[in-house]
Design an enzyme around this catalytic site. Structure first.
Site, PDB file in Angstrom:
ATOM      1  N   GLU A  40       0.180  -2.140  -0.772  1.00 63.08           N
ATOM      2  CA  GLU A  40       0.933  -1.980  -2.014  1.00 63.08           C
ATOM      3  C   GLU A  40       0.829  -0.535  -2.508  1.00 63.08           C
ATOM      4  O   GLU A  40       1.779  -0.001  -3.080  1.00 63.08           O
ATOM      5  CB  GLU A  40       0.418  -2.940  -3.087  1.00 63.08           C
ATOM      6  CG  GLU A  40       0.691  -4.399  -2.768  1.00 63.08           C
ATOM      7  CD  GLU A  40       0.081  -5.341  -3.782  1.00 63.08           C
ATOM      8  OE1 GLU A  40       0.830  -6.190  -4.315  1.00 63.08           O
ATOM      9  OE2 GLU A  40      -1.135  -5.238  -4.052  1.00 63.08           O
ATOM     10  N   LYS A 118       7.344  -9.018  -9.772  1.00 62.03           N
ATOM     11  CA  LYS A 118       7.247  -8.624  -8.365  1.00 62.03           C
ATOM     12  C   LYS A 118       8.014  -9.677  -7.557  1.00 62.03           C
ATOM     13  O   LYS A 118       7.521 -10.782  -7.367  1.00 62.03           O
ATOM     14  CB  LYS A 118       5.787  -8.615  -7.903  1.00 62.03           C
ATOM     15  CG  LYS A 118       4.976  -7.433  -8.324  1.00 62.03           C
ATOM     16  CD  LYS A 118       3.513  -7.651  -7.989  1.00 62.03           C
ATOM     17  CE  LYS A 118       3.080  -6.911  -6.774  1.00 62.03           C
ATOM     18  NZ  LYS A 118       1.601  -6.914  -6.603  1.00 62.03           N
TER      19      LYS A 118
END
Length: 144
Positions: A40, A118
């Protein structure tokens, strides 16, 4: 000059959501590097942000003059700066930074709701998104 506080205030509808006029921004999409997993931080991912910003819109409604309100692009720029900016571990931090910057830059805003989503997460199963939502109120005596 001290930074404005993002505390809680009792003037809200029963479910905790403020009442009154607001600016509404939905589905703002940016690429950012937030999360706790190494991938990430290096690859990044898409984030989708929704913002409600409460302020009195009566004067603008009567005058039809942009100077009597706040341009949506001012809030959009704040969201873009935070989401595309410095990496954070938690979505909670991203949301809080957005709320704090909105209060700092725009004293006419009395409350803000920020939802950080997300849509692409590594979890088994089908979903639209995972995320957080915060509601913050401008308060003189509450800590950031």
């Amino acid at each position: 000059m001290a930074a404005p506080s993002c505390g809680t205030m009792m003037e809200a509808v029963g479910n905790g959501i403020p009442a009154g006029d607001k600016l509404v921004l939905r589905g703002l999409k940016f690429h950012g590097y937030h999360g706790v997993k190494p991938e990430e931080k290096t690859l990044g991912q898409k984030f989708v942000i929704d913002v409600d910003a409460w302020m009195d819109l009566r004067k603008a409604g009567k005058s039809d003059d942009l100077s009597d309100t706040l341009s949506y692009t001012a809030i959009y720029r704040i969201v873009k700066e935070v989401v595309e900016g410095q990496s954070q571990n938690l979505l909670e931090s991203v949301a809080q930074m957005i709320a704090s910057k909105i209060f700092t830059n725009h004293p006419q805003i009395s409350a803000v709701r920020v939802q950080v989503k997300k849509p692409h997460v590594a979890v088994p199963g089908s979903l639209d998104y995972l995320g957080v939502e915060i509601i913050r109120y401008r308060s003189i005596d509450a800590p950031n």
